[in-house]
Design a protein around this motif. Structure first.
Motif, mmCIF file in Angstrom:
data_model
loop_
_atom_site.group_PDB
_atom_site.id
_atom_site.type_symbol
_atom_site.label_atom_id
_atom_site.label_comp_id
_atom_site.label_asym_id
_atom_site.label_seq_id
_atom_site.Cartn_x
_atom_site.Cartn_y
_atom_site.Cartn_z
ATOM 1 N N ASP A 27 0.864 -1.180 0.000
ATOM 2 C CA ASP A 27 0.000 0.000 0.000
ATOM 3 C C ASP A 27 0.900 1.229 0.000
ATOM 4 O O ASP A 27 1.360 1.686 1.047
ATOM 5 N N TRP A 28 1.150 1.766 -1.176
ATOM 6 C CA TRP A 28 2.106 2.862 -1.309
ATOM 7 C C TRP A 28 1.627 4.136 -0.641
ATOM 8 O O TRP A 28 2.439 4.932 -0.168
ATOM 9 N N LEU A 29 0.322 4.335 -0.598
ATOM 10 C CA LEU A 29 -0.179 5.534 0.066
ATOM 11 C C LEU A 29 0.094 5.482 1.569
ATOM 12 O O LEU A 29 0.451 6.491 2.188
ATOM 13 N N ALA A 30 -0.040 4.289 2.155
ATOM 14 C CA ALA A 30 0.194 4.145 3.599
ATOM 15 C C ALA A 30 1.623 4.494 3.970
ATOM 16 O O ALA A 30 1.879 5.098 5.009
ATOM 17 N N ILE A 31 2.579 4.097 3.126
ATOM 18 C CA ILE A 31 3.992 4.320 3.446
ATOM 19 C C ILE A 31 4.532 5.599 2.795
ATOM 20 O O ILE A 31 5.740 5.858 2.855
ATOM 21 N N LEU A 73 0.963 14.534 2.898
ATOM 22 C CA LEU A 73 0.544 13.190 2.489
ATOM 23 C C LEU A 73 -0.156 12.430 3.607
ATOM 24 O O LEU A 73 -0.712 11.349 3.371
ATOM 25 N N LEU A 74 -0.138 12.974 4.811
ATOM 26 C CA LEU A 74 -0.891 12.356 5.898
ATOM 27 C C LEU A 74 -2.392 12.560 5.728
ATOM 28 O O LEU A 74 -3.192 11.773 6.249
ATOM 29 N N LEU A 75 -2.788 13.606 5.018
ATOM 30 C CA LEU A 75 -4.212 13.931 4.887
ATOM 31 C C LEU A 75 -5.029 12.819 4.227
ATOM 32 O O LEU A 75 -6.111 12.484 4.714
ATOM 33 N N PRO A 76 -4.556 12.221 3.099
ATOM 34 C CA PRO A 76 -5.361 11.146 2.485
ATOM 35 C C PRO A 76 -5.501 9.907 3.372
ATOM 36 O O PRO A 76 -6.344 9.053 3.095
ATOM 37 N N LEU A 77 -4.679 9.799 4.411
ATOM 38 C CA LEU A 77 -4.719 8.618 5.278
ATOM 39 C C LEU A 77 -5.727 8.744 6.407
ATOM 40 O O LEU A 77 -5.885 7.824 7.207
ATOM 41 N N LEU A 78 -6.389 9.895 6.497
ATOM 42 C CA LEU A 78 -7.315 10.126 7.595
ATOM 43 C C LEU A 78 -8.624 9.358 7.454
ATOM 44 O O LEU A 78 -9.429 9.328 8.375
ATOM 45 N N ASP A 79 -8.851 8.735 6.280
ATOM 46 C CA ASP A 79 -10.140 8.078 6.032
ATOM 47 C C ASP A 79 -10.287 6.748 6.754
ATOM 48 O O ASP A 79 -11.361 6.158 6.772
ATOM 49 N N GLY A 80 -9.191 6.252 7.374
ATOM 50 C CA GLY A 80 -9.288 4.969 8.096
ATOM 51 C C GLY A 80 -7.936 4.305 8.201
ATOM 52 O O GLY A 80 -6.954 4.743 7.603
ATOM 53 N N ARG A 100 -4.583 5.764 13.758
ATOM 54 C CA ARG A 100 -4.677 7.104 14.333
ATOM 55 C C ARG A 100 -3.414 7.476 15.113
ATOM 56 O O ARG A 100 -2.910 8.596 15.002
ATOM 57 N N PHE A 101 -2.902 6.536 15.890
ATOM 58 C CA PHE A 101 -1.681 6.775 16.645
ATOM 59 C C PHE A 101 -0.523 7.112 15.706
ATOM 60 O O PHE A 101 0.223 8.078 15.926
ATOM 61 N N THR A 102 -0.371 6.328 14.660
ATOM 62 C CA THR A 102 0.705 6.543 13.698
ATOM 63 C C THR A 102 0.627 7.939 13.087
ATOM 64 O O THR A 102 1.634 8.652 13.006
ATOM 65 N N LEU A 103 -0.554 8.333 12.647
ATOM 66 C CA LEU A 103 -0.701 9.612 11.946
ATOM 67 C C LEU A 103 -0.399 10.792 12.862
ATOM 68 O O LEU A 103 0.227 11.773 12.443
ATOM 69 N N GLN A 106 3.400 10.805 13.392
ATOM 70 C CA GLN A 106 4.065 11.216 12.153
ATOM 71 C C GLN A 106 3.890 12.705 11.898
ATOM 72 O O GLN A 106 4.818 13.372 11.418
ATOM 73 N N LEU A 107 2.728 13.251 12.225
ATOM 74 C CA LEU A 107 2.534 14.699 12.094
ATOM 75 C C LEU A 107 3.499 15.449 13.009
ATOM 76 O O LEU A 107 4.125 16.440 12.604
ATOM 77 N N LEU A 108 3.631 14.981 14.241
ATOM 78 C CA LEU A 108 4.554 15.615 15.188
ATOM 79 C C LEU A 108 5.987 15.537 14.661
ATOM 80 O O LEU A 108 6.729 16.533 14.700
ATOM 81 N N VAL A 109 6.386 14.367 14.170
ATOM 82 C CA VAL A 109 7.753 14.165 13.687
ATOM 83 C C VAL A 109 8.053 15.045 12.481
ATOM 84 O O VAL A 109 9.073 15.751 12.429
ATOM 85 N N LEU A 110 7.182 15.010 11.486
ATOM 86 C CA LEU A 110 7.439 15.749 10.249
ATOM 87 C C LEU A 110 7.337 17.258 10.459
ATOM 88 O O LEU A 110 8.120 18.025 9.889
ATOM 89 N N ALA A 111 6.389 17.693 11.282
ATOM 90 C CA ALA A 111 6.295 19.125 11.582
ATOM 91 C C ALA A 111 7.517 19.581 12.380
ATOM 92 O O ALA A 111 8.066 20.665 12.135
#
Length: 517
Positions: A27-31, A73-80, A100-103, A106-111
């Motif tokens: 799943d390329w979008l996930a990674i 790219l985290l935004l498209p992953l919010l659907d589930g 949810r935990f991952t996202l 990852q937002l904290l890390v990338l920001a």
């Protein structure tokens, strides 16, 4: 990503369909977030060979753009929830899960990496002769890619690989300044202590694998509770040793000794990066191995983490208090000790999870506090980067009278310090501390709540002392600090986030008490 690959014959999962496929599906979008960050790192490294010295700044802006795109790219992953690199048809047994935990992590890390990159653009312009820009950006992006991979890891092998991908470039970044003995010594201390902790964790992982026959966190959780006899002692030893490496990354006492010298010896943006992204790596890994992999051993790691939390916040705040008492000391060293104290608060909800009926909900308080801490601590480091441009030693005394020359900057630093202290108008800091305090009380850890209350009072002294210094009459003629555009952007971003969270704290506090898995 080769470390995540599986034999071609292994079944794969791309959705909730449990059909077994003969070809591994990805799943390329996930990674996408960590993958894009790693791709930009390689692009920067190659581009450095062709970009002339006069235009090396372009590499920095490319890195900033890459980190911003990875965050988007985290935004498209919010659907589930999405899972990939699965060994079986069961989507619950996968090596990579974007839940949810991952996202959130990852937002904290990338920001955090993005803000450190903005600080780095200005720093590299000022120190072009002492820091190789291409290598610097490659190492920073590589570390960020590993840090973004770690919260999505759902097996111990991927977890350790991600931990090392995040850590190894950080060693080089700390010692990258050419001809600086202090930087080299800090990097060596950081490297040796971290490698030792990693070796201990690898030994623990091998023990866990020997007793359970699996590395997947959910399978480890299901099997390790049924281990008995002599293997149970081996399993218990493996659990303890596995936790050591992540305790080191969180700068928990007694694994904190590398922090002050490393922060002072590193380039200031890297110190800011380690204080936020480095902690995010450690705490997310610690949460995964305790709450997800070893819930049946909560009776052991819960009390241990509670003691570590009490020791960490106490030692960190006392260390910061000593720095404030002698204003000739570095402001960065004070922030380093402060970050150790803050790590103690972050450990409290994880310790409480060992006593809670629903541990997944308890760790939401750690995530909420981490988001607040990341924004305001990066803001404080941004101000330190500004002052350091004219005051090379960057002492606490150098901040005296900052309001007279840079009123807005002084007000922002005062706001950030009050957030860390938990005082109005830093409302988000107050609410985050109350959330952590409540997690301890709800878990029956009254003694830990008392220790935390005492430490909050101790921390008030040095935060308020530093804040008051900003508004005192300056000694002599203080320099005026010109704020470059990248530094302005970093200051504005942290200020907006801090003020917005203080105005609408539920944006972060909704994670407290919420299940993130």
């Amino acid at each position: 990503m080769s470390s995540l690959a599986h034999p071609p014959a292994a079944p794969a999962v791309h959705s909730v369909d449990l059909a077994v496929s003969a070809v591994q599906s990805v799943d390329w979008l996930a990674i996408a977030p960590p993958t894009l960050t790693a791709a930009v790192a390689l692009t920067v490294l190659v581009a450095d060979l062709f970009v002339p010295d006069a235009r090396k700044t372009l590499l920095g802006w490319l890195s900033v753009a890459g980190l911003a795109a990875s965050a988007l790219l985290l935004l498209p992953l919010l659907d589930g929830d999405r899972s990939t690199f699965c060994l079986t048809g069961d989507p619950r047994v996968c090596s990579y899960t974007a839940d949810r935990f991952t996202l959130v992590i990852q937002l904290l890390v990338l920001a955090g990496a993005l803000l450190a990159a903005l600080l780095s653009v200005t720093m590299l312009q000022d120190a072009r002769r002492t820091l190789p820009e291409g290598e610097y950006w490659f190492l920073l992006l590589s570390s960020a890619a590993g840090a973004a991979l770690l919260p999505a890891s759902r097996d111990l092998a991927t977890l350790i690989v991600a931990l090392e991908v995040a850590s190894l470039p950080a060693f080089a970044l700390v010692g990258l300044r050419q001809g600086d003995r202090r930087s080299s010594e800090a990097a060596l201390k950081f490297f040796l202590s971290s490698v030792t902790a990693t070796a201990v964790s690898l030994l623990g992982v091998s023990f866990v694998y020997a007793t359970t026959g699996t590395l997947h966190l959910t399978q480890v959780a299901a099997r390790i509770q049924h281990v008995d006899g002599q293997l149970r002692t081996l399993a218990q030893t493996g659990v303890v040793l596995t936790l050591v490496g992540f305790a080191f990354k969180t700068a928990a006492v007694p694994f904190h000794f590398w922090v002050p010298d490393t922060y002072v010896g590193a380039p200031l943006p890297i110190a800011a990066y380690l204080s936020v992204v480095g902690k995010a790596v450690g705490f997310s890994g610690l949460i995964l191995v305790t709450v997800v992999a070893f819930p049946s051993y909560a009776g052991a790691w819960g009390p241990a983490l509670a003691v570590l939390a009490a020791l960490t916040m106490t030692v960190g705040n006392v260390g910061a208090l000593r720095q404030q008492a002698t204003r000739a000391h570095s402001a960065v060293r004070l922030l380093a000790w402060s970050s150790v104290g803050q790590a103690g608060y972050l450990l409290v909800p994880i310790a409480a999870a060992g006593y809670a009926e629903h541990p997944q909900k308890a760790i939401g308080s750690t995530v909420a506090y981490a988001l607040m801490y990341a924004a305001v601590n990066l803001g404080a480091f941004a101000v330190a980067a500004l002052v350091g441009r004219t005051r090379a030693r960057n002492r606490v005394a150098d901040y005296r009278g900052l309001y007279a020359t840079n009123p807005l900057t002084a007000l922002l630093l005062a706001f950030f310090l009050l957030c860390l202290a938990g005082l109005p108008p830093g409302v988000i800091g107050l609410f985050a501390k109350v959330t952590v305090f409540s997690a301890a009380v709800d878990a029956g850890l009254g003694w830990l709540a008392v220790v935390m209350a005492v430490n909050v009072v101790v921390a008030l002294y040095y935060y308020l002392q530093w804040t008051a210094l900003l508004f005192r009459a300056p000694e002599g003629t203080p320099p005026r600090h010109r704020v470059p555009a990248p530094l302005t952007t970093a200051l504005a971003a942290t200020a907006v986030v801090g003020i917005a969270l203080s105005g609408v704290p539920q944006l972060v506090l909704r994670f407290a008490g919420a299940g993130l898995f």
